[in-house]
Motif scaffolding. Structure first.
Motif, PDB file in Angstrom:
ATOM      1  N   ALA A  62       0.714  -1.232  -0.093  1.00 20.46           N
ATOM      2  CA  ALA A  62      -0.049   0.019  -0.016  1.00 20.46           C
ATOM      3  C   ALA A  62       0.988   1.380   0.116  1.00 20.46           C
ATOM      4  N   PRO A  63       1.717   1.408   0.778  1.00 17.53           N
ATOM      5  CA  PRO A  63       2.536   2.825   1.020  1.00 17.53           C
ATOM      6  C   PRO A  63       3.303   3.158  -0.387  1.00 17.53           C
ATOM      7  N   TYR A  64       3.489   1.992  -1.274  1.00 16.87           N
ATOM      8  CA  TYR A  64       4.329   2.224  -2.538  1.00 16.87           C
ATOM      9  C   TYR A  64       3.234   2.354  -3.647  1.00 16.87           C
ATOM     10  N   GLY A  65       2.188   2.512  -3.224  1.00 15.45           N
ATOM     11  CA  GLY A  65       1.139   2.892  -4.327  1.00 15.45           C
ATOM     12  C   GLY A  65       0.882   1.590  -5.229  1.00 15.45           C
ATOM     13  N   ALA A  66       0.023   1.974  -6.503  1.00 11.90           N
ATOM     14  CA  ALA A  66      -0.482   0.776  -7.177  1.00 11.90           C
ATOM     15  C   ALA A  66       0.766   0.258  -7.854  1.00 11.90           C
ATOM     16  N   ALA A  91      -0.780  15.934  -9.551  1.00 11.93           N
ATOM     17  CA  ALA A  91      -0.591  17.040  -8.787  1.00 11.93           C
ATOM     18  C   ALA A  91       0.419  17.180  -7.833  1.00 11.93           C
ATOM     19  N   THR A  92       0.731  16.004  -7.083  1.00 10.39           N
ATOM     20  CA  THR A  92       1.652  16.142  -5.859  1.00 10.39           C
ATOM     21  C   THR A  92       2.813  15.229  -6.076  1.00 10.39           C
ATOM     22  N   ILE A  93       2.771  14.465  -7.151  1.00  4.24           N
ATOM     23  CA  ILE A  93       3.933  13.266  -7.193  1.00  4.24           C
ATOM     24  C   ILE A  93       3.983  13.071  -8.624  1.00  4.24           C
ATOM     25  N   ALA A  94       5.271  12.784  -9.199  1.00  5.40           N
ATOM     26  CA  ALA A  94       5.517  12.487 -10.455  1.00  5.40           C
ATOM     27  C   ALA A  94       4.785  11.121 -10.788  1.00  5.40           C
ATOM     28  N   PRO A  95       4.087  10.909 -12.170  1.00  4.36           N
ATOM     29  CA  PRO A  95       3.216   9.860 -12.364  1.00  4.36           C
ATOM     30  C   PRO A  95       4.255   8.622 -12.641  1.00  4.36           C
ATOM     31  N   PHE A  96       3.566   7.486 -12.779  1.00  2.00           N
ATOM     32  CA  PHE A  96       4.348   6.185 -12.554  1.00  2.00           C
ATOM     33  C   PHE A  96       4.832   6.054 -14.109  1.00  2.00           C
ATOM     34  N   THR A  97       5.693   5.137 -14.039  1.00  2.00           N
ATOM     35  CA  THR A  97       6.521   4.862 -15.399  1.00  2.00           C
ATOM     36  C   THR A  97       6.238   3.382 -15.743  1.00  2.00           C
ATOM     37  N   LEU A 129       4.031  -1.304 -12.605  1.00  2.00           N
ATOM     38  CA  LEU A 129       4.398   0.176 -12.742  1.00  2.00           C
ATOM     39  C   LEU A 129       5.241   0.494 -11.738  1.00  2.00           C
ATOM     40  N   GLU A 130       6.119   1.508 -12.119  1.00  2.00           N
ATOM     41  CA  GLU A 130       7.145   2.211 -11.232  1.00  2.00           C
ATOM     42  C   GLU A 130       7.109   3.474 -10.965  1.00  2.00           C
ATOM     43  N   TRP A 131       7.499   3.866  -9.605  1.00  2.00           N
ATOM     44  CA  TRP A 131       7.483   5.338  -9.338  1.00  2.00           C
ATOM     45  C   TRP A 131       8.694   5.910  -9.023  1.00  2.00           C
ATOM     46  N   SER A 166      -0.823   6.804  -5.840  1.00  2.00           N
ATOM     47  CA  SER A 166       0.430   7.046  -5.652  1.00  2.00           C
ATOM     48  C   SER A 166       1.179   6.588  -4.478  1.00  2.00           C
ATOM     49  N   PRO A 167       2.442   6.503  -4.201  1.00  2.00           N
ATOM     50  CA  PRO A 167       3.237   6.099  -2.942  1.00  2.00           C
ATOM     51  C   PRO A 167       2.650   7.252  -2.094  1.00  2.00           C
TER      52      PRO A 167
END
Length: 302
Positions: A62-66, A91-97, A129-131, A166-167
């Protein structure tokens, strides 16, 4: 091209897989190469029916996002083509890659294009998915996820989760697998930290009711060779309390595993038991929410 069975197992230092085993299609990496040997005409005999879903945020990760996106061909026809996913701007974090998708924009939305590939009927494809690293927000940012394909080739609709989270910053704990029917029992619990500050303190865990077999057969948590735990009476009920366990967890992704030591003395067969972690607190007065199942299963002799 033949299909393969694969499991996207992430072997962690805690010694367990964080991903669900799924059946995946042989989508080549890079997937662009598939388009050469699989012309779009292959789909002209019928339209495919695709679904997509995002791994839920309320899980061990969970804390690491989807963590993953799964595409399934629920129809009777194979799919040969590209898939375009999109979300509003973050808005608050870079999107996943993603290693297999090409990121871009359509002006107002961020897009991820999975180049043309081949997905047989009844098969699934899991996309990791990577953050990017950085200062994670205090709470998860959630964005709706949409997907589109060439309408001539078929349809794609959400199944299950259609949002991406997101994370975020959190100090938390989880229980490792090793559940019902596992004679070795649950191997450990772990403390994880995705906040911007390291945690150094003590942790107390509490189980109700206490184990019914002798305490020695449920020797508690072991940290650096030291066992912690005792059976105590609370309001006329015995509970198992593991007190003042030292924990040191680095910031932004640190984890500490707290293993169990299941001692099985001689004697008759010991039935498996299960207990839920009732509460965990730290010496600093912080709370540690549980993510995933809090259930711990005992080791037993069959």
């Amino acid at each position: 091209m033949t299909t393969t069975e694969s499991s996207n197992a992430l072997a962690e230092s805690k010694g367990f897989s964080r991903r669900t085993v799924i059946k995946t299609a042989a989508w080549s990496v890079p997937v662009v190469a598939v388009a050469v040997s699989t012309p779009l005409a292959a789909a002209s005999v019928g339209a495919a029916s695709l679904t997509f879903a995002v791994a839920p945020i309320v899980a061990v990760e969970a804390p690491y996002g989807a963590q993953a996106l799964t595409v399934t061909n629920a129809g009777s026809e194979p799919f040969t083509g590209a898939i375009v996913f999109s979300t509003p701007a973050w808005a608050t974090i870079a999107p996943f890659t993603s290693a297999v998708m090409v990121q871009g924009t359509d002006g107002s939305n961020i897009t991820w294009t999975l180049p043309a590939g081949f997905l047989p009927a009844g098969q699934s494809l899991q996309i990791d998915l990577e953050w990017t690293t950085g200062a994670w927000p205090l709470t998860a940012e959630v964005q709706p996820l949409s997907a589109s394909i060439d309408s001539i080739l078929g349809t794609i609709t959400p199944a299950g989760g259609a949002t991406v989270a997101s994370p975020y910053q959190l100090l938390w704990f989880g229980v490792t697998p090793g559940g019902l029917g596992n004679t070795a029992g649950t191997p450990s619990l772990f403390i994880a930290n995705t906040t911007e500050a390291p945690f150094n303190g003590v942790v107390t865990t509490r189980y109700t009711p206490s184990w019914t077999f002798p305490l020695v057969s449920a020797t508690p948590i072991v940290i650096n060779g030291t066992s912690y735990g005792s059976r105590q009476a609370e309001n006329g009920v015995f509970v198992s309390r593991y007190t003042n366990m030292p924990v040191s967890v680095a910031a932004r992704g640190g984890e500490q595993t707290l293993p169990f030591s299941w001692v099985l003395p001689g004697g008759p067969t010991i039935a498996q038991q299960q207990r839920n972690l009732g509460a965990t607190t730290t010496g600093a007065g912080e709370t540690l929410p549980v993510l995933g199942s809090p259930t711990i299963y005992s080791a037993y002799r069959v």
